[in-house]
Design a protein around this motif. Sequence first.
Motif, PDB file in Angstrom:
ATOM      1  N   SER A 320     -32.885  23.366   5.651  1.00 42.40           N
ATOM      2  CA  SER A 320     -31.620  23.412   6.075  1.00 42.40           C
ATOM      3  C   SER A 320     -31.195  22.192   6.429  1.00 42.40           C
ATOM      4  O   SER A 320     -31.938  21.076   7.031  1.00 42.40           O
ATOM      5  CB  SER A 320     -31.600  24.255   7.399  1.00 42.40           C
ATOM      6  OG  SER A 320     -30.256  23.978   7.908  1.00 42.40           O
ATOM      7  N   VAL A 515     -18.940  33.393  11.585  1.00 45.34           N
ATOM      8  CA  VAL A 515     -19.058  32.397  12.292  1.00 45.34           C
ATOM      9  C   VAL A 515     -17.412  32.167  13.166  1.00 45.34           C
ATOM     10  O   VAL A 515     -16.453  32.769  12.644  1.00 45.34           O
ATOM     11  CB  VAL A 515     -18.908  30.801  11.419  1.00 45.34           C
ATOM     12  CG1 VAL A 515     -20.119  30.928  10.885  1.00 45.34           C
ATOM     13  CG2 VAL A 515     -17.955  30.554  10.363  1.00 45.34           C
ATOM     14  N   THR A 519     -18.568  26.315  15.296  1.00 44.11           N
ATOM     15  CA  THR A 519     -19.754  26.468  14.539  1.00 44.11           C
ATOM     16  C   THR A 519     -20.166  25.436  13.847  1.00 44.11           C
ATOM     17  O   THR A 519     -19.425  25.185  12.771  1.00 44.11           O
ATOM     18  CB  THR A 519     -19.812  27.753  14.042  1.00 44.11           C
ATOM     19  OG1 THR A 519     -19.411  28.687  14.977  1.00 44.11           O
ATOM     20  CG2 THR A 519     -21.240  28.310  13.803  1.00 44.11           C
ATOM     21  N   CYS A 521     -21.474  24.261  10.414  1.00 46.93           N
ATOM     22  CA  CYS A 521     -21.558  24.984   9.170  1.00 46.93           C
ATOM     23  C   CYS A 521     -22.349  23.886   8.228  1.00 46.93           C
ATOM     24  O   CYS A 521     -22.003  22.654   8.201  1.00 46.93           O
ATOM     25  CB  CYS A 521     -20.396  25.624   8.598  1.00 46.93           C
ATOM     26  SG  CYS A 521     -19.863  26.812   9.839  1.00 46.93           S
ATOM     27  N   MET A 525     -23.969  27.502   3.256  1.00 44.05           N
ATOM     28  CA  MET A 525     -24.214  28.704   4.478  1.00 44.05           C
ATOM     29  C   MET A 525     -23.281  29.697   3.995  1.00 44.05           C
ATOM     30  O   MET A 525     -22.177  29.387   3.639  1.00 44.05           O
ATOM     31  CB  MET A 525     -24.116  27.889   5.590  1.00 44.05           C
ATOM     32  CG  MET A 525     -24.135  28.688   6.871  1.00 44.05           C
ATOM     33  SD  MET A 525     -24.174  27.676   8.218  1.00 44.05           S
ATOM     34  CE  MET A 525     -23.422  28.830   9.560  1.00 44.05           C
ATOM     35  N   ASN A 587     -30.558  29.946  16.576  1.00 45.14           N
ATOM     36  CA  ASN A 587     -29.638  30.529  15.871  1.00 45.14           C
ATOM     37  C   ASN A 587     -30.440  31.350  14.695  1.00 45.14           C
ATOM     38  O   ASN A 587     -31.595  31.076  14.281  1.00 45.14           O
ATOM     39  CB  ASN A 587     -28.950  29.322  15.146  1.00 45.14           C
ATOM     40  CG  ASN A 587     -27.907  28.767  15.937  1.00 45.14           C
ATOM     41  OD1 ASN A 587     -26.824  29.160  16.553  1.00 45.14           O
ATOM     42  ND2 ASN A 587     -28.165  27.418  16.427  1.00 45.14           N
ATOM     43  N   ARG A 589     -29.117  32.054  10.840  1.00 43.13           N
ATOM     44  CA  ARG A 589     -28.005  31.768   9.906  1.00 43.13           C
ATOM     45  C   ARG A 589     -28.367  32.396   8.682  1.00 43.13           C
ATOM     46  O   ARG A 589     -29.756  32.227   8.354  1.00 43.13           O
ATOM     47  CB  ARG A 589     -27.961  30.230   9.818  1.00 43.13           C
ATOM     48  CG  ARG A 589     -27.514  29.362  10.955  1.00 43.13           C
ATOM     49  CD  ARG A 589     -27.240  27.915  10.760  1.00 43.13           C
ATOM     50  NE  ARG A 589     -26.963  27.257  11.862  1.00 43.13           N
ATOM     51  CZ  ARG A 589     -28.005  26.462  12.693  1.00 43.13           C
ATOM     52  NH1 ARG A 589     -29.213  26.326  12.066  1.00 43.13           N
ATOM     53  NH2 ARG A 589     -27.681  25.801  13.684  1.00 43.13           N
ATOM     54  N   ARG A 591     -27.871  31.846   4.322  1.00 37.80           N
ATOM     55  CA  ARG A 591     -27.784  30.435   3.519  1.00 37.80           C
ATOM     56  C   ARG A 591     -28.032  31.090   2.036  1.00 37.80           C
ATOM     57  O   ARG A 591     -28.921  32.257   1.769  1.00 37.80           O
ATOM     58  CB  ARG A 591     -28.439  29.256   3.661  1.00 37.80           C
ATOM     59  CG  ARG A 591     -30.057  29.598   4.055  1.00 37.80           C
ATOM     60  CD  ARG A 591     -30.702  28.411   4.043  1.00 37.80           C
ATOM     61  NE  ARG A 591     -30.884  27.754   2.809  1.00 37.80           N
ATOM     62  CZ  ARG A 591     -31.519  26.722   2.268  1.00 37.80           C
ATOM     63  NH1 ARG A 591     -32.400  26.140   3.352  1.00 37.80           N
ATOM     64  NH2 ARG A 591     -31.735  26.381   1.335  1.00 37.80           N
TER      65      ARG A 591
END
Length: 612
Positions: A320, A515, A519, A521, A525, A587, A589, A591
């Motif tokens: 990431s 989101v 946030t 980003c 994502m 977090n 996330r 993606r």
Amino acid sequence: MLQEHIRNIAIIAHVDHGKTTLVDQLLKATDAFRANQQVEERVLDSNDQERERGITILAKNISIDYKGVKINVIDTPGHADFGGEVERVLKMADGAVLLVDAAEGPMPQTRFVLTHAIQAGLQIMICINKIDRDGANPEKALNDCLDLMMDLGADDEHLEFSMEHVVYASAVNGYARLDPNDGNDNMYPLLDMIVNDLPAPDADLEGPLAMQVVTVDHSDYVGRIGIGRIYSGTIHDGDRILVVKNDGSRAMSQVKQLFTFDYLGRKECQEVGAGDIAAVVGVDSTDIGDVYTDPENPVELEPIEIDPPTLAIVFEPSTSPLVGRDGDIVGGRQLKERLEQERENNVTMRIEELPDKTGVEVAGRGILHLSVLMEEMRREGFEFQVGRPRVLVKKDENGNKVEPIEQAVVECPGEYAGKVIELFGNVGGTMSQMDTGATQTHLEFKIPTRGIMGLKNRILNVTHGEAVFYHTFLEYGPYAGEIGGRQNGAMISMSTEKAVAYALGTLQERGTLFVGPGTECYEGMLVGERSKPGDMVVNVARTKSLGNQRSSTADIAVQLTPPRTFTLEEAMEYIMDDELVEVTPKNIRMRKRILNETERRKWRVRHGMVDK
């Protein structure tokens, strides 16, 4: 010879029917705590995740002393994902207390744990818990338990024993009664029944040593600790023993330390006799199923088989753009070392490095089983990414593909039953039972494990949050063919910037956002879900164009719906094959595997995939 001074009992139940709370009360009733000692609720759920999730993950051993009898109590997990624990630890017991909620009655995982107890030949006494709860119907719960035991093949002798040995309890209030209305306010009726009626271990103290390891604990100081029941003979501190592995290989070893269980802890001792449960230090790389026996007169015991994993997931180092912001352990080497350490301590998981060295595949019994490990690692400071869980498909003896099939149970208001049945039909489920009550409809399905992924949220959506959904592994069955995945497309960020309220205000009209304003980003994502099929690349940082004149009316503030948040399990069930879940200490996330939109399109063209 019966060891009348010992009882080995397991407490079995569905998730959240009160096993661990009941054990708390047994400890209090037998004066396990000092009068002024501060004791937390659910004292056996010592793991942080056990406390937060409200479930038992690891089987625990304790012992209590009542009327001169040592009662070894095994608190088992109720969730099928931790079934590997249940199957093994029941081998240590001679009897079981089946705990059932007086309002809910037997549930899918009651069937799961009860099946194993009956197969192990245990005498089962029934404890109807939560009799003080609104809607409690102890008589119906008892009849349902006996019907379930008959369905699972319990013989007449076991059924008769269970019918005659019933206790009604409210574990949270600390009482057990032989009649729901007799007014008793302590746990002694349950303890008396355990001591007087559950069988004592039948063991030969004078015979050759035979002990089988059913649980492996790990200590940073002494390494692996083998825990199991002694079936015959006596084991002493310092003994030379023969270790027989599941595959038949043999090796000599020496007992360096010996422990027995004493209330909540372990007590070091010089010897432990047949019928009791011991923890042995000194056998290097000891494993589940190992038999410790006398080198002169070795005893053979049935090997322990662990049910194979049903789901696999690949752990990779995070790629990431935000890597390293939250966690301090981000390297592929550290990730591999941590998972290799897990392989040492957790025999119910299969952990192997991929041939191309890009990641490590971890196979377990279900999404929850895998997510518990991930949650542990993120709390330790790891950052990593995982792909979509892959169901482990096998071939039967005829060469046909078979896959894991689950039994799923849904209880919902009757008006939503049609929608729930339709949902299951779309993902390969077949209905096996339907009971219509006054207010609730009980539905049972057989469904491939692949179809379960992401189903819970869809069920809650169509029933407006009023459904209760459980599922448990049933068997391997014929491969069900292709099953449709997520119906709606994703909203994908086109740039690496913070989300802005103005942009989110226009996007929320197109679907559901993941989101909120501010946030972080990044390109690729997932920031939301479209209300239509097909992915859409969006700009979450778009701001309002301002002219050089003032507006005649004040700007109306953007009204944003709170974003949808995901737990680890929900995120893993949500993603598609070309997506990843990024896991950090702070977090979770989602993606795309390929972050750049142009590169994604080229990849789709190369693989013959055309956007809808």
